[in-house]
Scaffold this motif. Structure first.
Motif, PDB file in Angstrom:
ATOM      1  N   GLY A  18      85.896  19.677 -20.518  1.00  0.00           N
ATOM      2  CA  GLY A  18      85.877  20.812 -21.457  1.00  0.00           C
ATOM      3  C   GLY A  18      85.516  20.370 -22.860  1.00  0.00           C
ATOM      4  O   GLY A  18      84.711  21.021 -23.544  1.00  0.00           O
ATOM      5  N   ILE A  19      86.065  19.261 -23.307  1.00  0.00           N
ATOM      6  CA  ILE A  19      85.753  18.727 -24.643  1.00  0.00           C
ATOM      7  C   ILE A  19      84.290  18.312 -24.712  1.00  0.00           C
ATOM      8  O   ILE A  19      83.600  18.580 -25.699  1.00  0.00           O
ATOM      9  CB  ILE A  19      86.695  17.553 -24.994  1.00  0.00           C
ATOM     10  N   ILE A  21      81.764  19.509 -22.986  1.00  0.00           N
ATOM     11  CA  ILE A  21      80.940  20.731 -23.014  1.00  0.00           C
ATOM     12  C   ILE A  21      80.996  21.371 -24.393  1.00  0.00           C
ATOM     13  O   ILE A  21      79.972  21.785 -24.944  1.00  0.00           O
ATOM     14  CB  ILE A  21      81.396  21.712 -21.910  1.00  0.00           C
ATOM     15  N   ALA A  22      82.186  21.443 -24.965  1.00  0.00           N
ATOM     16  CA  ALA A  22      82.323  22.032 -26.306  1.00  0.00           C
ATOM     17  C   ALA A  22      81.532  21.226 -27.340  1.00  0.00           C
ATOM     18  O   ALA A  22      80.880  21.795 -28.223  1.00  0.00           O
ATOM     19  CB  ALA A  22      83.794  22.108 -26.705  1.00  0.00           C
ATOM     20  N   ALA A  23      81.564  19.905 -27.232  1.00  0.00           N
ATOM     21  CA  ALA A  23      80.812  19.055 -28.167  1.00  0.00           C
ATOM     22  C   ALA A  23      79.312  19.272 -27.994  1.00  0.00           C
ATOM     23  O   ALA A  23      78.567  19.346 -28.981  1.00  0.00           O
ATOM     24  CB  ALA A  23      81.161  17.591 -27.948  1.00  0.00           C
ATOM     25  N   VAL A  25      77.767  21.981 -26.852  1.00  0.00           N
ATOM     26  CA  VAL A  25      77.432  23.309 -27.380  1.00  0.00           C
ATOM     27  C   VAL A  25      77.447  23.285 -28.907  1.00  0.00           C
ATOM     28  O   VAL A  25      76.558  23.830 -29.554  1.00  0.00           O
ATOM     29  CB  VAL A  25      78.402  24.383 -26.834  1.00  0.00           C
ATOM     30  N   GLY A  26      78.429  22.616 -29.493  1.00  0.00           N
ATOM     31  CA  GLY A  26      78.503  22.501 -30.951  1.00  0.00           C
ATOM     32  C   GLY A  26      77.288  21.797 -31.523  1.00  0.00           C
ATOM     33  O   GLY A  26      76.713  22.220 -32.529  1.00  0.00           O
TER      34      GLY A  26
END
Length: 122
Positions: A18-19, A21-23, A25-26
């Motif tokens: 999850g981290i 993927i978030a990174a 996308v960011g």
């Protein structure tokens, strides 16, 4: 007991994914904003170069100057909206006309001093 360890390991793996993927996308969003900001600054600078070129043409016509005649920022001041103090390249950290643009002689195009290869009047 081993069931709890597998669940904890799985949960940690899920959080890690999850981290990641978030990174990703960011980073993708940041790159989009950065590209947009660069394009906006380039467009604004080219608009300023067109204004300067138009002001040079007006000065040349009104004062009957021929190609090669030197024009100063003071000469252009009345022909630029807000004067030369308002016209500057958005990429110029000093934010002044003198550090943003080279006016050039009559018959030549003005140049951006901050990005001469990409901020060009066509």
């Amino acid at each position: 007991m081993s069931g709890k360890q597998k669940m904890t390991t799985g949960a940690a793996l899920l959080v890690g994914v999850g981290i990641a993927i978030a990174a990703a996308v960011g980073l993708w969003v940041y790159q989009g904003f950065h590209r947009s900001r660069v394009a906006s600054r380039t467009s604004a600078c080219i608009g300023n170069l067109r204004q300067i070129d138009g002001a040079k043409e007006q000065v040349a016509m009104e004062h009957k100057l021929s190609d090669g005649a030197v024009v100063t920022a003071r000469d252009l001041d009345p022909y630029l909206k807000g004067g030369t103090t308002a016209v500057k390249c958005p990429g110029d950290s000093a934010k002044t006309f003198a550090t943003s643009y080279s006016i050039g002689a009559i018959g030549t195009r003005p140049l951006c001093l901050n990005a001469p290869g990409s901020h060009v009047v066509n």
